[in-house]
Design a protein around this motif. Sequence first.
Motif: not given
Length: 122
Positions: A95-122
């Motif tokens: 599930c976690w790798p799938s979520v990371l892949k979803c973020i990479r598919e849907r958002f620009d590279e500049e937004e990846w870090g923030g989005m991954i942080g939001n998901v990780a923080a809950g």
Amino acid sequence: TLPLLLSSTNSGLVYPGGKLLSPQLHISKMLTLSTLTIALGKLLLGPVIDSIGGIPSLQSCLLLISLLLAVISQTTHFKILAWSWIAIDGLFSACWPSVLKCIRERFDEEEWGGMIGNVAAG
């Protein structure tokens, strides 16, 4: 507390082998296989996630986990519970790798870090 609850005579679970193997031994085998499945799930399902995409793989994982939880909720046989639980662990590890892949598919590279942080923080 979960192993204690599962091994209780009041749990309603039917263990294979009758009195030959204790419930604790069955549970320890299940937990060992479950831990190995988590590692194998990450190793084997990563390439599958990359090939089919994040959203379809996440949807598939969540659907299968839901179905297996429904199986667990209805079973009285330890073997069915154990194999369902082991499969859930393997799917959940994807599930976690799938979520990371979803973020990479849907958002620009500049937004990846923030989005991954939001998901990780809950």
